[in-house]
Enzyme design. Structure first.
Site, mmCIF file in Angstrom:
data_model
loop_
_atom_site.group_PDB
_atom_site.id
_atom_site.type_symbol
_atom_site.label_atom_id
_atom_site.label_comp_id
_atom_site.label_asym_id
_atom_site.label_seq_id
_atom_site.Cartn_x
_atom_site.Cartn_y
_atom_site.Cartn_z
ATOM 1 C CE LYS A 27 -3.797 -1.151 2.216
ATOM 2 N NZ LYS A 27 -4.150 -1.736 3.603
ATOM 3 N NE ARG A 61 -10.205 -1.553 -5.247
ATOM 4 C CZ ARG A 61 -10.400 -1.844 -3.919
ATOM 5 N NH1 ARG A 61 -9.902 -2.169 -3.093
ATOM 6 N NH2 ARG A 61 -11.796 -1.125 -3.874
ATOM 7 C CB SER A 87 -5.684 -41.331 -23.097
ATOM 8 O OG SER A 87 -6.351 -40.289 -22.285
ATOM 9 C CG MET A 102 -4.919 -2.738 13.690
ATOM 10 S SD MET A 102 -4.206 -1.237 14.338
ATOM 11 C CE MET A 102 -4.355 -0.071 12.966
ATOM 12 C CB CYS A 105 -9.345 -38.367 -21.523
ATOM 13 S SG CYS A 105 -9.118 -40.122 -20.715
ATOM 14 N N GLY A 133 -5.850 -11.071 9.439
ATOM 15 C CA GLY A 133 -5.530 -11.100 10.655
ATOM 16 C C GLY A 133 -4.906 -9.529 11.005
HETATM 17 C C1 PEP Z 1 -10.589 -41.480 -15.953
HETATM 18 O O1 PEP Z 1 -10.682 -42.419 -15.008
HETATM 19 O O2 PEP Z 1 -9.914 -40.170 -15.579
HETATM 20 C C2 PEP Z 1 -11.503 -41.369 -16.975
HETATM 21 C C3 PEP Z 1 -11.478 -40.306 -18.017
HETATM 22 O O3 PEP Z 1 -12.255 -42.456 -17.195
HETATM 23 P P1 PEP Z 1 -13.769 -42.498 -16.560
HETATM 24 O O4 PEP Z 1 -13.765 -41.330 -15.658
HETATM 25 O O5 PEP Z 1 -14.772 -42.836 -17.292
HETATM 26 O O6 PEP Z 1 -13.422 -43.624 -15.333
#
Ligand code: PEP
Ligand code: MG
Length: 873
Positions: free
Chosen positions: A22, A336, A763, A103, A830, A101
């Site tokens: 500040k 700000r 994946s 003042m 995924c 916390g």
């Molecule tokens: C996972 O396990 O991350 C996945 C993408 O598969 P599901 O969520 O279908 O088990």
């Protein structure tokens, strides 16, 4: 002799360590030549010295503070404690980073029995002067001395009761004078001495209180938890007060240098004449739009407009500025970076770049990826939301706002919606049988299940708001009621859900539809130019695939085939397949499913053209597909011409104690390879058909789930590869394809080098990988992870944001060992984490090829991936 006190005109913004955040900012504004009320900062060094000296102010510091005050007195032409026009100051803490916390602010320091009269005279407002005095005594006593606020508040309440008024503002000057007397008595009783009348004494006590607050328990805990050093100390800012309520030539206001809602490049704000800061926000008087200040004081208006632009240019961002006018003179109290909506953030970032104020990279970093949700989903009207009180909090499973009448079964929700109602589906948890009700609902609420429960995953895919695992509501599906915050809600009652915060409201709250501006595309195009990580979508149907492409997804990272099995006309064939007693029976049922699956895949391939489409073989435990209700079991038995008892017994035999760790994923295909073979055939036949439709780049990737041991993968790969060769021979046509696996069992990550010998891609299924690494059930953890967050055991839910230290380490190992064996191994993620900005950044650092997330999160991942590149530079 060390310099312990810096006038605002002496400091620089680089001196943050010495002057605190500040203090450095006030110095910066002063050196820009802005009209900041004068003051000084006592350094963080002084605070550290205070502790070294055994928590006592020492002569040198006291003398430098006195000199500091003398300078302000001179600058302002007012004196501390003056009976005519007293100098009053505010005292604030100011560490390098702000922390809880520390003042709170003390305002109006310098008032005493004489100065209050002077203030009454100059403001021509005795009531105001005494109100300021009684507030000062209360603030000072509470904040600096530690006398409980409640003692003062009960006196105030008593006075209002006695005077027959409801609001503080209705107390008269006389009554306030009386209250001041009573407050001073409290002070004396509690502290054992009179309230200090001498302003310098008041100031020194306040300074000490700021120093002390550096080491209070809350501040210490905050620093420990956030890894902030305890050796930084806090600065103290002492600033002269200016009054917007001195008369008609005074006023106060707040303004943004651009519109915080739309981003329009025009100063936006409001002000009130003859008023104090809190009057503007209190809503008692209606403030005027900033443009009308021109008619009242043209000079102040022009100066403010210039200042707003100057500040914006200096800080290179939209500013939120507080100002006060005292006797027709403008003062800037604070500036700000302004808070803004997502729309405004995108518009401002693009325009600041176009105006040459920031670089493209800076523009990209200016928008919080999570905020983009606001642009993609409806949100509650902010005014309506302010007046609403939540009745419970669950997991923010799928963002957006949902509002409607509640129904407790998918059928009821469907029928009510067909009759024209907007509905919310309320279930303890959902199963694939609820799809029809979920599809027509405006939002979904469940009382159990986590961030990767069925309800959460499906709702995200649909872009529909969902609050999951809300244990604050008790749902009785039998009596079709829901109880929350002591109230019973029945079928047809209205509720509202905020899927971005997890809050549930027991009422109707109006919503605003999302707005996409032309700037959004421009901005996202920049993100795409910068990012190196590809962004795919999790999509199960041709419709989802088209939505995903609409958001610029570059492929499908996960198509969960089982979601196709729940369509009404298919579930029967699936059930027959599951309940078959012999291979022959099973193959008969699979033959019915084959054309259905093939048809879906053709639709998806056609929609995705030459983009990769990763299709996962059947994953969930089989019992999930079977009916639960006795009446449904009877229908199935009739249709299959098998005795009811036998069907029931088969269903019971499929039940598992822990289905998430049971007979699912590749384990199903080990027992019944014919299921995997049928699916592989459907995928390849569909690809050939799509190719015949003109989609010559069709690119299927077949993904085997839940592999933990190389032999599981080899066994299934051998079966499906043989089947695929058969299809090629039958059709006299080939297509390109890959076979790979998910890395979602810790053992798979640990043996990635072996697995990569068979898998052409990995994946990361971080939903299961998180579940199995922590040993937290995905479906039950919602019930207790809230405690982990409340007790600061975790700072984020590992099912939302990858646990980089643990789960992330397994991922890193798998990347390294997998690529060492197969250098062109394709790597993606995924799990739900693929749409979480922090996890996307982590995946970028790991060197993955792509992240895959639900279609509506694709823009978030695209932006996060671009930010990851910039941050890494
Ligand atoms: C996972 O396990 O991350 C996945 C993408 O598969 P599901 O969520 O279908 O088990
Ligand atoms: Mg999984």
């Amino acid at each position: 002799m060390d310099k312990l006190v810096y006038g605002f005109q002496e400091g620089r913004k680089e001196q943050k360590a010495l002057l605190g955040g500040k203090g450095a900012n006030l110095a910066e504004m002063t050196s820009l030549g802005l009209p900041v009320p004068q003051g000084f900062t006592i350094t963080t060094q002084a605070c550290l010295e205070y502790y070294k000296k055994g928590e006592k102010l020492w002569d040198e510091l006291v003398s430098q503070i006195k000199d500091g005050v003398a300078v302000i007195e001179k600058q302002r032409g007012k004196k501390f404690g003056d009976v005519n026009d007293p100098l009053l100051v505010s005292v604030r803490s100011g560490a390098v980073v702000s922390m809880p916390g520390m003042m709170d602010t003390i305002l109006n320091l310098g008032l005493n029995d004489e100065a209050v009269e002077g203030l009454a005279r100059v403001t021509n407002n005795g009531r105001f002067a005494y109100d300021s005095y009684r507030r000062f005594i209360q603030m000072f006593s509470d904040v600096a001395i530690g006398i409980p606020k409640s003692l003062f508040e009960s006196k105030l309440e008593h006075m209002k009761e006695k005077s027959g008024v409801v609001l503080d503002k209705d107390l008269s000057e006389e009554q306030l004078r009386e209250l001041v007397k009573e407050y001073k008595v409290i002070y004396k009783e509690q502290k054992g001495e009179d309230f200090p009348m001498e302003p310098m004494t008041q100031l020194n006590l306040a300074v000490e209180a700021v120093f002390k607050s550096w080491n209070n328990e809350r501040a210490k805990l905050y620093r420990t938890l956030n890894g902030i050093s305890h050796d930084l100390g806090t600065a103290v800012n002492v600033q002269s007060m200016v009054f917007g309520n001195k008369g008609d030539e005074s006023g106060t206001g707040v303004a943004f240098s651009r519109n915080p809602a739309t981003g329009e490049n025009k100063v936006f704000g409001e002000f009130l004449m003859n008023a104090q800061g809190e009057d503007v926000v209190a809503g008692i008087r209606t403030p005027n739009p900033i443009e009308t200040l021109k008619d009242i004081s043209e000079s102040c208006y022009n100066e403010f407009m210039e200042t707003a632009k100057k500040l914006e240019k200096h800080y290179r961002d939209m500013q939120d500025i507080e100002f006060t006018i005292e006797d027709n003179k403008l003062y800037i109290l604070q500036t700000r970076n302004g808070k803004r909506t997502a729309l405004s953030a995108v518009v401002i970032a693009t325009e600041l770049y176009e105006e040459g104020m920031i670089t493209k990279e800076e523009a990209i970093l200016r928008v919080d990826p999570k905020q983009l949700d606001q642009l993609l989903h409806p949100v509650f009207d902010s005014k309506a939301l302010k007046n609403a009180a939540p009745i419970g909090r669950g997991l923010p499973a799928s963002p957006g706002a949902g509002m409607g009448q509640i129904y407790f079964t998918a059928d009821d929700a469907y029928n009510a919606n067909a009759a024209g109602q907007q509905v919310i589906l309320v279930r303890q948890e959902t199963s694939p049988e609820d799809l029809k009700g979920m599809n027509c609902a405006d939002g979904i609420l469940t009382s159990s299940g986590g961030m990767t429960s069925h309800a959460a995953v499906v709702a995200r895919g649909m872009g529909k708001c969902c609050v999951a695992g809300c244990s604050d509501v008790r749902i009785d599906e039998e009596s079709k009621t829901m109880t929350a915050a002591g109230k019973v809600y029945r079928e047809g009652d209205f509720i509202s859900l905020d899927g971005s915060t997890g809050l549930v409201y027991g009422e109707k709250i109006e919503k605003n539809e999302p707005q996409l501006s032309g700037k959004f595309k421009e901005f996202m195009d920049w993100a795409d130019e910068i990012r190196t990580l590809e962004v795919f979508a999790n999509a199960d149907t041709p419709h989802d695939a088209r939505v995903a492409i609409g958001f610029n997804a570059q492929g499908i990272g996960l198509c969960r085939t089982e979601h196709m099995f729940f369509e009404l006309d298919r579930i029967q064939a699936v059930r027959e397949m599951i309940l078959s007693n012999t291979l022959e029976e099973r193959e008969k049922a699979l033959a019915k499913l084959l054309p259905m699956q093939r048809g879906d895949f053709v639709g998806i391939f056609d929609a995705m053209e030459d983009r990769p489409v990763t299709i996962r073989l059947l994953d969930p435990p089989l019992h999930e597909f079977l009916p639960r209700e006795e009446s449904d079991i009877r229908v199935l038995a009739n249709e299959m011409k098998i005795p009811f008892e036998e069907v029931k017994a088969r269903i019971v035999s499929l039940e598992e104690f822990n289905p998430m760790l049971g007979h699912r994923g590749c384990r199903l295909a080990i027992t019944y390879p014919e299921i995997a073979k049928m699916q592989a055939r459907a995928i390849i036949e569909a690809a050939i058909e799509s190719k015949k439709n003109g989609n010559t780049g069709v690119y299927p990737e077949i993904m085997i789930p839940l592999v933990g041991h190389i032999n599981e993968l080899s066994y299934i790969k051998k079966h499906i590869s043989e089947e695929i060769e058969k299809v090629f021979a039958e059709k006299g046509e080939r297509v390109q394809f890959l076979i790979g696996t998910m890395i979602e069992v810790p053992r798979a990550a640990l043996t990635a080098g072996e697995i990569a010998k068979e898998a052409e891609f990995f994946s990361f299924g971080t939903n299961d990988l998180t579940q199995m690494t922590f040993g937290f059930s995905r479906d039950d953890s919602g019930k207790f992870l809230a405690d982990y967050s409340d007790k600061s055991i975790f700072d984020s839910d590992p099912f939302q944001s990858v646990d980089q230290t643990g789960v992330g380490r397994l991922m890193e190992l798998a990347v390294k060992e997998g690529r060492a064996v197969r250098s062109n191994l394709i790597l993606g993620i995924c799990g739900e984490h693929g749409g979480d900005p922090a996890s996307v950044e982590f995946c970028h650092k790991l060197g993955l090829n792509y992240v895959s997330c639900s279609p509506y999160r694709v823009p978030i991942a695209r932006l996060a991936a671009a930010q990851a590149v910039i941050k890494q530079k």
